[in-house]
Design a protein around this motif. Structure first.
Motif, PDB file in Angstrom:
ATOM      1  N   LEU A  58       0.854  -1.212   0.000  1.00  0.00           N
ATOM      2  CA  LEU A  58       0.000   0.000   0.000  1.00  0.00           C
ATOM      3  C   LEU A  58       0.879   1.248   0.000  1.00  0.00           C
ATOM      4  CD1 LEU A  58      -2.806   1.571   0.902  1.00  0.00           C
ATOM      5  CD2 LEU A  58      -1.878   1.264   3.164  1.00  0.00           C
ATOM      6  N   VAL A  59       1.932   1.216   0.845  1.00  0.00           N
ATOM      7  CA  VAL A  59       2.830   2.378   0.944  1.00  0.00           C
ATOM      8  C   VAL A  59       3.536   2.619  -0.398  1.00  0.00           C
ATOM      9  CG1 VAL A  59       4.874   3.319   2.118  1.00  0.00           C
ATOM     10  CG2 VAL A  59       3.149   2.039   3.431  1.00  0.00           C
ATOM     11  N   SER A  60       3.983   1.538  -1.054  1.00  0.00           N
ATOM     12  CA  SER A  60       4.674   1.690  -2.350  1.00  0.00           C
ATOM     13  C   SER A  60       3.763   2.335  -3.389  1.00  0.00           C
ATOM     14  CB  SER A  60       5.115   0.334  -2.904  1.00  0.00           C
ATOM     15  OG  SER A  60       5.943  -0.292  -1.984  1.00  0.00           O
ATOM     16  N   ILE A  61       2.495   1.914  -3.398  1.00  0.00           N
ATOM     17  CA  ILE A  61       1.552   2.503  -4.375  1.00  0.00           C
ATOM     18  C   ILE A  61       1.404   4.008  -4.105  1.00  0.00           C
ATOM     19  CG2 ILE A  61      -0.829   2.481  -5.223  1.00  0.00           C
ATOM     20  CD1 ILE A  61      -0.970  -0.500  -4.476  1.00  0.00           C
ATOM     21  N   LEU A  62       1.268   4.349  -2.810  1.00  0.00           N
ATOM     22  CA  LEU A  62       1.126   5.777  -2.467  1.00  0.00           C
ATOM     23  C   LEU A  62       2.362   6.560  -2.891  1.00  0.00           C
ATOM     24  CD1 LEU A  62      -0.594   5.673   1.063  1.00  0.00           C
ATOM     25  CD2 LEU A  62      -1.593   6.467  -1.095  1.00  0.00           C
ATOM     26  N   GLU A  63       3.544   5.980  -2.647  1.00  0.00           N
ATOM     27  CA  GLU A  63       4.799   6.662  -3.018  1.00  0.00           C
ATOM     28  C   GLU A  63       4.811   6.962  -4.520  1.00  0.00           C
ATOM     29  OE1 GLU A  63       8.186   5.049   0.119  1.00  0.00           O
ATOM     30  OE2 GLU A  63       7.616   3.752  -1.538  1.00  0.00           O
ATOM     31  N   ARG A  64       4.365   5.976  -5.294  1.00  0.00           N
ATOM     32  CA  ARG A  64       4.336   6.166  -6.762  1.00  0.00           C
ATOM     33  C   ARG A  64       3.370   7.279  -7.152  1.00  0.00           C
ATOM     34  NH1 ARG A  64       4.782   0.735  -7.226  1.00  0.00           N
ATOM     35  NH2 ARG A  64       2.574   0.335  -7.631  1.00  0.00           N
ATOM     36  N   HIS A  65       2.163   7.242  -6.566  1.00  0.00           N
ATOM     37  CA  HIS A  65       1.162   8.253  -6.933  1.00  0.00           C
ATOM     38  C   HIS A  65       1.554   9.648  -6.450  1.00  0.00           C
ATOM     39  CE1 HIS A  65      -1.393   5.338  -8.655  1.00  0.00           C
ATOM     40  NE2 HIS A  65      -1.965   4.881  -7.558  1.00  0.00           N
ATOM     41  N   LEU A  66       2.204   9.707  -5.291  1.00  0.00           N
ATOM     42  CA  LEU A  66       2.547  11.014  -4.718  1.00  0.00           C
ATOM     43  C   LEU A  66       3.899  11.517  -5.220  1.00  0.00           C
ATOM     44  CD1 LEU A  66       1.452  10.229  -1.019  1.00  0.00           C
ATOM     45  CD2 LEU A  66       0.300  11.797  -2.586  1.00  0.00           C
ATOM     46  N   LYS A  67       4.670  10.602  -5.810  1.00  0.00           N
ATOM     47  CA  LYS A  67       6.034  10.899  -6.278  1.00  0.00           C
ATOM     48  C   LYS A  67       6.905  11.408  -5.127  1.00  0.00           C
ATOM     49  CE  LYS A  67       4.426  11.937 -10.956  1.00  0.00           C
ATOM     50  NZ  LYS A  67       2.978  11.947 -10.699  1.00  0.00           N
ATOM     51  N   VAL A  68       6.688  10.852  -3.968  1.00  0.00           N
ATOM     52  CA  VAL A  68       7.496  11.186  -2.777  1.00  0.00           C
ATOM     53  C   VAL A  68       7.803   9.875  -2.054  1.00  0.00           C
ATOM     54  CG1 VAL A  68       7.599  12.511  -0.618  1.00  0.00           C
ATOM     55  CG2 VAL A  68       6.179  13.347  -2.499  1.00  0.00           C
ATOM     56  N   LYS A  69       9.035   9.759  -1.575  1.00  0.00           N
ATOM     57  CA  LYS A  69       9.435   8.557  -0.836  1.00  0.00           C
ATOM     58  C   LYS A  69       8.981   8.698   0.623  1.00  0.00           C
ATOM     59  CE  LYS A  69      12.078   4.876  -1.812  1.00  0.00           C
ATOM     60  NZ  LYS A  69      10.922   4.105  -2.253  1.00  0.00           N
ATOM     61  N   ALA A  70       8.436   7.610   1.150  1.00  0.00           N
ATOM     62  CA  ALA A  70       7.979   7.643   2.550  1.00  0.00           C
ATOM     63  C   ALA A  70       9.136   7.375   3.507  1.00  0.00           C
ATOM     64  CB  ALA A  70       6.899   6.588   2.750  1.00  0.00           C
ATOM     65  N   LYS A  71       9.073   8.014   4.680  1.00  0.00           N
ATOM     66  CA  LYS A  71      10.036   7.683   5.748  1.00  0.00           C
ATOM     67  C   LYS A  71       9.365   6.663   6.634  1.00  0.00           C
ATOM     68  CE  LYS A  71      11.919  12.355   5.758  1.00  0.00           C
ATOM     69  NZ  LYS A  71      11.622  13.690   6.264  1.00  0.00           N
ATOM     70  N   LYS A  72       9.774   5.391   6.483  1.00  0.00           N
ATOM     71  CA  LYS A  72       9.051   4.315   7.161  1.00  0.00           C
ATOM     72  C   LYS A  72       9.716   3.896   8.472  1.00  0.00           C
ATOM     73  CE  LYS A  72       9.034   2.103   3.186  1.00  0.00           C
ATOM     74  NZ  LYS A  72       9.043   1.053   2.200  1.00  0.00           N
ATOM     75  N   ASN A  73       8.886   3.784   9.494  1.00  0.00           N
ATOM     76  CA  ASN A  73       9.322   3.151  10.743  1.00  0.00           C
ATOM     77  C   ASN A  73       8.582   1.828  10.828  1.00  0.00           C
ATOM     78  OD1 ASN A  73      11.017   4.994  11.915  1.00  0.00           O
ATOM     79  ND2 ASN A  73       9.351   6.132  12.900  1.00  0.00           N
ATOM     80  N   VAL A  74       9.298   0.733  10.643  1.00  0.00           N
ATOM     81  CA  VAL A  74       8.602  -0.559  10.704  1.00  0.00           C
ATOM     82  C   VAL A  74       8.691  -1.082  12.137  1.00  0.00           C
ATOM     83  CG1 VAL A  74       8.484  -2.896   9.760  1.00  0.00           C
ATOM     84  CG2 VAL A  74       9.201  -0.984   8.305  1.00  0.00           C
ATOM     85  N   VAL A  75       7.550  -1.313  12.734  1.00  0.00           N
ATOM     86  CA  VAL A  75       7.543  -1.804  14.120  1.00  0.00           C
ATOM     87  C   VAL A  75       6.630  -3.031  14.229  1.00  0.00           C
ATOM     88  CG1 VAL A  75       7.863   0.518  15.089  1.00  0.00           C
ATOM     89  CG2 VAL A  75       5.574  -0.411  14.924  1.00  0.00           C
ATOM     90  N   GLU A  76       6.961  -3.869  15.192  1.00  0.00           N
ATOM     91  CA  GLU A  76       6.112  -5.049  15.399  1.00  0.00           C
ATOM     92  C   GLU A  76       4.743  -4.598  15.881  1.00  0.00           C
ATOM     93  OE1 GLU A  76       6.245  -9.229  17.792  1.00  0.00           O
ATOM     94  OE2 GLU A  76       7.997  -8.561  16.654  1.00  0.00           O
TER      95      GLU A  76
END
Ligand SMILES: O=C(O)[C@H]1O[C@H](OP(=O)(O)OP(=O)(O)OC[C@H]2O[C@@H](n3ccc(=O)[nH]c3=O)[C@H](O)[C@@H]2O)[C@H](O)[C@@H](O)[C@@H]1O
Length: 431
Positions: A360-378
Motif C-alpha cells: 500500500l505504501v509503495s503505491i502511495l509513493e508512486r502516486h505522490l512521487k514522494v518517498k515515505a520515511k518508514k518506521n517498521v515496528v512489530e
C-alpha cells in the motif's frame, strides 16, 4: 490569592487557633462566637451551593435548548423535501452517519438515482469535523438534507419518522476505528450499542416498519484463520472492543428481527477507502505524512510477516449498499408486533484480493512521487488482526456484487481527490 477551598477550609492552623491563655468565660465566649461564625459560614455555603446548582440547571436546560437545532415548520419542510422520491418504485431512506465517509457516498448515490434521502449525523470530533461539514455541504448541493443529531436521541428519530414514512434505514453511524477503542472504549458502547438499540426501538415501532441495512465490519472475524472469510465462519473471537461491539450489533439486530419482524441486512465492510475518506485510516494518514515529510509507522505481524488487508474501493461498497437496499425485503411487523418471519441477512463486502501494508505504501509513493520515511515496528497488541480476505460469493449471488477497482486504481483516485481538497502543502510547516 487564596483559592476558594482555602477561603472556606483554611489550611493554616493558626487561623482557627483556640485561645488557651484566658479563663473559662473567655474561652466560652470565643467558642460561642466561633460557633456563630461557623453557623454563618455554613449558611453562606448552603446559599452558594444552591445558587451553583440552580445555575447548573440553567446551563443544562440552556444547552438542551441550544442543542435542539431541529424541529419547526421550516425544518420539517426541509426534511420532507429531501425525502421526496423522484422515480417510480423508489424508496425513502434515512441514512445515519450521512456526513461520514460511506454515508455521504451512499446518500449521494441514492439521491442521484431518484430516491428520497434524509441524513442524520452528530458531527463528532473523532476526526476533523470540518471534513464532515464539507461532505454535508456537498450533499446539500445535491438536495440531501443532513440533520445534526445523535442516534441516541430517540425523540429526534421519532420525529423524523413522524414527518417521513421511511421505507428503509441505511444505518452507517458508528464509532469506527480499531485501535482507538483502547483510548475511548465508552464511545463504542455509546454509538455502536446504545445508539443502535435506540434506532431499532424507533424502527420496530414505526408504522410501516422500515427495512434496515447497517454497517458491520470485517473485524468480526477476529482471530479466524480460515481464508478467505465466509459469512458462516467463526465470529466469536473478536480481537478488539470495536469488533466486539460490531459483533454485538449483529446479535442485537437478530433479536429485533426475531421478535419484531424487522428486515435486517448486516454488511461486513472490508477496510473501505477512497475520496472523501476517513483521516484516521492508514491510507489517509500515510498520504498526509508522506506529503508533509513526516515518518509513518508501518506495523508488521509476528515472525516479520507483513499485515494485509482486503482494501475495498468506496464505489464498489456503494454498489453493495444499494444492492442490499434493493433486495432487503419487507419488515413484517406493525405497531411493534411481528406478523411473520422477515429476512435476516449478513454479507461480506470486500474486494477479494488482500494487499500488504508495505505494498500500500509503495503505491502511495508512486502516486505522490514522494518517498515515505518508514518506521517498521512489530504490531503492538492493539486490536489489529494480521490479515483480512473476503469471500463475496453470497453478495454476488444475492445482488450481483462485483468489485471492479483494484488498490492501485482506487488509490490514484483518492490521491487526486486529496490533492484537490487539501493541496500539496496541507499542514506543512511554513518557514
Ligand atoms: O473493514 C474493517 O473491518 C475495518 O477497516 C478499518 O480498519 P483497519 O483495517 O484496521 O484499517 P486501517 O486503520 O486503515 O489500517 C490498515 C492497516 O494498516 C496498518 N496500520 C495502521 C496505522 C498505522 O499507523 N500503521 C499501520 O501499519 C494496520 O495495522 C492495518 O493492517 C476501519 O478503520 C474500521 O473502521 C473498519 O471496520
Amino acid at each position: 490569592m487564596p483559592s476558594l477551598e482555602e477561603e472556606f477550609f483554611p489550611s493554616t492552623p493558626g487561623k482557627f487557633k483556640i485561645d488557651r491563655g484566658g479563663g473559662h468565660h473567655r474561652q466560652f465566649h470565643r467558642c460561642f462566637s466561633s460557633t456563630s461564625k461557623m453557623f454563618l459560614w455554613a449558611l453562606f455555603l448552603i446559599a452558594l451551593t444552591a445558587s451553583y446548582l440552580s445555575f447548573q440547571s440553567f446551563v443544562d436546560s440552556g444547552s438542551r435548548y441550544f442543542a435542539a437545532s431541529w424541529g419547526g415548520i421550516q425544518w420539517e419542510k426541509q426534511v420532507r423535501k429531501s425525502a421526496q422520491i423522484h422515480r417510480g418504485g423508489g424508496m425513502s431512506v434515512l441514512v445515519t452517519g450521512a456526513a461520514g465517509f460511506v454515508g455521504s457516498h451512499v446518500s449521494l448515490a441514492l439521491k442521484k438515482r431518484g430516491d428520497g434521502v434524509v441524513g442524520i449525523d452528530n458531527f463528532n470530533s473523532y476526526y476533523d469535523p470540518s471534513l464532515k461539514k464539507a461532505r454535508k455541504s456537498m450533499l446539500a448541493e445535491h438536495g440531501v438534507f443532513v440533520v445534526a443529531g445523535d442516534i441516541n436521541d430517540g425523540k429526534l428519530l421519532a420525529k423524523l419518522f413522524d414527518v417521513v414514512a421511511f421505507t428503509h434505514v441505511m444505518h452507517l453511524a458508528a464509532q469506527a476505528g480499531v485501535r482507538y477503542a483502547m483510548e475511548n472504549p465508552h464511545s463504542y458502547v455509546h454509538s455502536n450499542i446504545a445508539g443502535l438499540v435506540t434506532l431499532l426501538e424507533i424502527c420496530k415501532s414505526a408504522n410501516p416498519q422500515p427495512a434496515v441495512v447497517w454497517a458491520s465490519s470485517s473485524s468480526v472475524y477476529g482471530l479466524n484463520e480460515k481464508s478467505p472469510f465466509s459469512e458462516s465462519d467463526r465470529t466469536d473471537q473478536p480481537a478488539s472492543l470495536y469488533a466486539a461491539t460490531k459483533k454485538a450489533g449483529e446479535e442485537i439486530t437478530h433479536t429485533y428481527n426475531h421478535i419484531y419482524g424487522l428486515s435486517i441486512t448486516g454488511l461486513r465492510f472490508f477496510t473501505v477507502y477512497g475520496p472523501w475518506g476517513r483521516p484516521d485510516m492508514a491510507y489517509f494518514s500515510f498520504t498526509r505524512n508522506i506529503l508533509q515529510g513526516k515518518p509513518i509507522t508501518v506495523y508488521r505481524g509476528k515472525n516479520r510477516v507483513d499485515l494485509a488487508r482486503d482494501f475495498t474501493y468506496i464505489d464498489d461498497v456503494v454498489k453493495g449498499c444499494l444492492g442490499s437496499l434493493d433486495t432487503s425485503g419487507k419488515s413484517t411487523g406493525s405497531g411493534g408486533k411481528k406478523s411473520g418471519p422477515a429476512p435476516y441477512r449478513i454479507f461480506n463486502l470486500g474486494n477479494t484480493s488482500p494487499v500488504t501494508v508495505p505494498a500500500l505504501v509503495s503505491i502511495l509513493e508512486r502516486h505522490l512521487k514522494v518517498k515515505a520515511k518508514k518506521n517498521v515496528v512489530e504490531m503492538p497488541g492493539n486490536g489489529d488482526v494480521p490479515f483480512t480476505h473476503a469471500n463475496i460469493s453470497m453478495a454476488r449471488r444475492e445482488f450481483g456484487y462485483k468489485p471492479t477497482t483494484d488498490l492501485q486504481t482506487g488509490l490514484k483516485k483518492f490521491v487526486k481527490w486529496y490533492l484537490s481538497y487539501y493541496g500539496y502543502n496541507h499542514g506543512k510547516a511554513v518557514n
